[in-house]
Each structure stands twice: as structure tokens, then as C-alpha cells.
Design an enzyme around this catalytic site. Sequence first.
Site, PDB file in Angstrom:
ATOM      1  N   LEU A  32      -4.551  49.109  25.241  1.00  0.00           N
ATOM      2  CA  LEU A  32      -4.572  48.267  26.432  1.00  0.00           C
ATOM      3  C   LEU A  32      -4.513  49.130  27.708  1.00  0.00           C
ATOM      4  CD1 LEU A  32      -4.420  45.336  27.595  1.00  0.00           C
ATOM      5  CD2 LEU A  32      -1.933  45.533  27.484  1.00  0.00           C
ATOM      6  N   GLU A  79      -4.581  52.066  30.600  1.00  0.00           N
ATOM      7  CA  GLU A  79      -5.591  53.042  31.036  1.00  0.00           C
ATOM      8  C   GLU A  79      -4.934  54.051  31.976  1.00  0.00           C
ATOM      9  OE1 GLU A  79      -9.052  51.007  32.557  1.00  0.00           O
ATOM     10  OE2 GLU A  79      -9.510  50.194  30.559  1.00  0.00           O
ATOM     11  N   TRP A 122      -2.224  56.593  26.803  1.00  0.00           N
ATOM     12  CA  TRP A 122      -0.893  56.406  26.189  1.00  0.00           C
ATOM     13  C   TRP A 122      -0.969  55.683  24.852  1.00  0.00           C
ATOM     14  CZ3 TRP A 122       1.966  59.382  28.969  1.00  0.00           C
ATOM     15  CH2 TRP A 122       1.828  59.421  30.364  1.00  0.00           C
ATOM     16  N   GLN A 136      28.103  61.520  26.052  1.00  0.00           N
ATOM     17  CA  GLN A 136      29.345  61.807  26.783  1.00  0.00           C
ATOM     18  C   GLN A 136      30.549  61.894  25.834  1.00  0.00           C
ATOM     19  OE1 GLN A 136      29.081  62.478  29.923  1.00  0.00           O
ATOM     20  NE2 GLN A 136      31.229  62.790  30.407  1.00  0.00           N
ATOM     21  N   GLU A 193       5.386  48.551  26.455  1.00  0.00           N
ATOM     22  CA  GLU A 193       5.118  47.109  26.307  1.00  0.00           C
ATOM     23  C   GLU A 193       5.602  46.316  27.528  1.00  0.00           C
ATOM     24  OE1 GLU A 193       5.302  45.458  22.428  1.00  0.00           O
ATOM     25  OE2 GLU A 193       4.901  47.391  21.474  1.00  0.00           O
TER      26      GLU A 193
END
Length: 384
Positions: free
Chosen positions: A133, A135, A164, A343, A370
Site C-alpha cells: 500500500l 509509497e 516499506w 530501566q 498500519e
Amino acid sequence: MGVNPYPRVDRILPTEEASALIDLTCEIADAELAPRAEDFEARGEFPRELVRTLGRAGLLGLPYPEEYGGGAQPYEVYLQVLEELARRWMVAAEAVSVHTLACYPTATFGSDAQRKRFLPDMLGGELLGGYCLSEPAGGSDAAAMTTRGVRDGDDYVVTGTKAWITHAGVADFYNVFCRTGGPGAGGISCLLADAATPGIKPLARERTMGMRASPVAQIAFNGARVGADRLLGEENGGFRIAMSALDGGRLGIGACAVGLAQAALDYAVGYAKEREQFGRPIMQFQGIGFMLADMATQVSAARALVLAAARLRDAGRPFGIEAAKAKLFATDMAMRVTTDAVQVLGGYGYVSDHPVERYMREAKVLQIVEGTNQIQRLVIARSL
Ligand SMILES: Cc1cc2nc3c(=O)[nH]c(=O)nc-3n(C[C@H](O)[C@H](O)[C@H](O)COP(=O)(O)OP(=O)(O)OC[C@H]3O[C@@H](n4cnc5c(N)ncnc54)[C@H](O)[C@@H]3O)c2cc1C
């Protein structure tokens, strides 16, 4: 540390079958995933065979119909499977989550003929999916995409670059969202492309902060011909498919976040009970005990939110806004909890001898994928 690193989570599951499925998941994940995660991460190698093992165990098609080889499980069960996988290794959980997302357009919007032709191999786990999806010029504003699909005879000729893409180069099929009509959301279609199609070329792998065993890359489409019989849903109806897939996908990301945070919490608790300073286990200092109490509470709250949204979906009710809230809360929670786990371990938390620094790096991406958490807030605010 001598204790079970993954203590059992008390779950209310809808059926005996679902309980058995969770047990099976834990067994496979303990034996096959947890012991190998560090090595694969260090080598940056995608665990293709291990994902195939998950497929053969039936874990790659859980929420889809049995007649096509799916598990016919409610979403709430699928998400708890994901959670148990994410506790042992995020990359394996992400692989299942992305693959499940990639099967959704065919399972939900495909014609009968397309479902019969493609789904059994997808759900059986032999074929791995990717979802194209985003770009380079835009992820949040996906409706502005520029990749084009131009009809030519019996094919669409696809040209452009997707960015991605998880499973780039290892996937067998891609859902490709491309512009087949005018500008905006109403001009986008969804094509189911074979990864081996000439003209589809994964580019150099991104060097990611975490989940280094999971390949992510741009994919170039250089005039790739995808048959018109691979159009899913209607021409120019693809954006609705993309958004509806992401509603379910966001719950998957939420469940991964819960599993990851649970792993960080369990590790930090085990450490705090053993590590001594000033002559006593650091767990006995209220500053540490309260931090762990807050972490435990946040994990439980996120789990409840994710499962509540899933139960709406299972009941056939609208669940998109609740999925956005669950993704937002669970992934922000995972970032906080994994940071706090570092931590609790002090200096030892900052080095790779312990897994918490990896958990912290893995949590970060969940706030981005997402739909970033800003976009989730946008979705929620619009609904108010
Ligand atoms: C490891 C990884 C795996 C991925 N896997 C996939 C995949 O398999 N398939 C796929 O298609 N995509 C994938 N993505 C892409 C991901 O979905 C996008 O990165 C994400 O949607 C954000 O898009 P962007 O990176 O272009 O950021 P941008 O959209 O440029 O956003 C930049 C910043 O601006 C903020 N922003 C943007 N618009 C608004 C607004 N209206 N209001 C407030 N803030 C805003 C964002 O929240 C963000 O903080 C993946 C990303 C990563 C990092």
C-alpha cells in the site's frame, strides 16, 4: 533465570478447541521460535522454514473459512495466538499478522472462482503474502498513491514504486494497490500479483532499528503485467478493501504489542526478584515494585481493549473505531512497558545479553505501522 520465562496467561477462551490451539501455539513457540530468535536477528535472516512450520500447524489462516483450508477461528482466538507468538519472537508474530492481512482481500472481496483458485495455497502456509500500500512519497495519505495500473487487453500493466513492504523478496504473492482511475480514494484498485511476475523487483533491504530478521524494502513495478482476472473486488474499489483490511490488521498489531509487553514485563519481574542491591532484591524497593505494578496493569488493560474490539468484530458489529483505539493504546503501552523494562535492568537492560533492549526496539515500529498512532487518533477524533 531458572523460572518459566513465559508464565501462563489466564485466558477465557470460547471453546475447548481454542484452548488446545493456544496450548499448541505455546508448545511450538517455546520449542521452535524462542530458542532461535536471537540468532536469526543477529544474522538478519528471515525464518522462512519456521514460518512454514507455523503454516503446517494451521496458524497462517486462522480466521478464514475451513472450506478453503482456514482455521475458522473467531478473531479473538486468532489474536491470542498472535500474542503468544509475539511473546517469544515478534518477527514470527508479525509474519503471521502480515500474511493474514495479505489473505484478507482475496478471502473477503475475491470472487468464488478467485477464492477457490488462490486461498487454499495461501491458507495452507506454503505461500507467503505481502501487502503493498505505502509509497515513498506517502504512507499516511495512502489515497494519494501514484503507482498506476493501466488496462491493456487481458492485463493491467503496473508501474511505480511501493515502499516499506514487509516480506519484500521473500513473499510469494503481493496485494498491490494501484491507481486505475482518477485522483483520490475512488481511483484505486487491488490486484493480486504473483511475486515472480516479470517487472516486479524488490530493491535494497532497509536497515531497520528492530525486527532485523524481517525483510522490508521498496518494490519497483516496471511495467509488470498482472492478469485482469487477478483484480480483487471492483475496479476502483480498492481503497475500501485496503481500509477494511487495516481494521483487522490493526487488531493484529495490538495483539503483537500486548505479547511483546508481556514478555518484557515477565523478564523484568524475574530479574527484579534476583538482582540484589543494598542487600535485598530490587523488587523489594517500592520504586521498582510500583513500576512493575504499573506495567502489569497496562498490559492487562491493553489486552482487554484488544479483545473487546475483536469480540465486536466476531459479533459482526462495526469495530473499526474500537480497533483504532486498541492499536493506539496497546502500541503506546508496549513502548512504555518495554522502555520501563530496560530501566528495571539498569545497565544490563541496555546491552544485548538480555532481550529487553530488543523488545524496546521492536515496540517502536508498532506505533508506526498500519497507520501511525497520529492517524489512529485522527480516526478516533473524527468519530467523536
Ligand atoms: C518496518 C516497517 C514495515 C512496514 N510494512 C509495511 C507493509 O508491509 N506494507 C505497507 O504498505 N506499508 C508498510 N509500512 C509503512 C507504514 O505503514 C508507514 O510507514 C506509515 O503508514 C507512515 O507512513 P510514512 O512513513 O510515509 O510517514 P508519513 O505519512 O510521512 O508521516 C510522517 C509523520 O507525520 C505524521 N502525520 C501524517 N499525517 C498526519 C496527520 N494528518 N495528522 C497528524 N500527523 C500526521 C505521521 O503520524 C508521522 O509521525 C511499514 C513501515 C515500517 C517502518
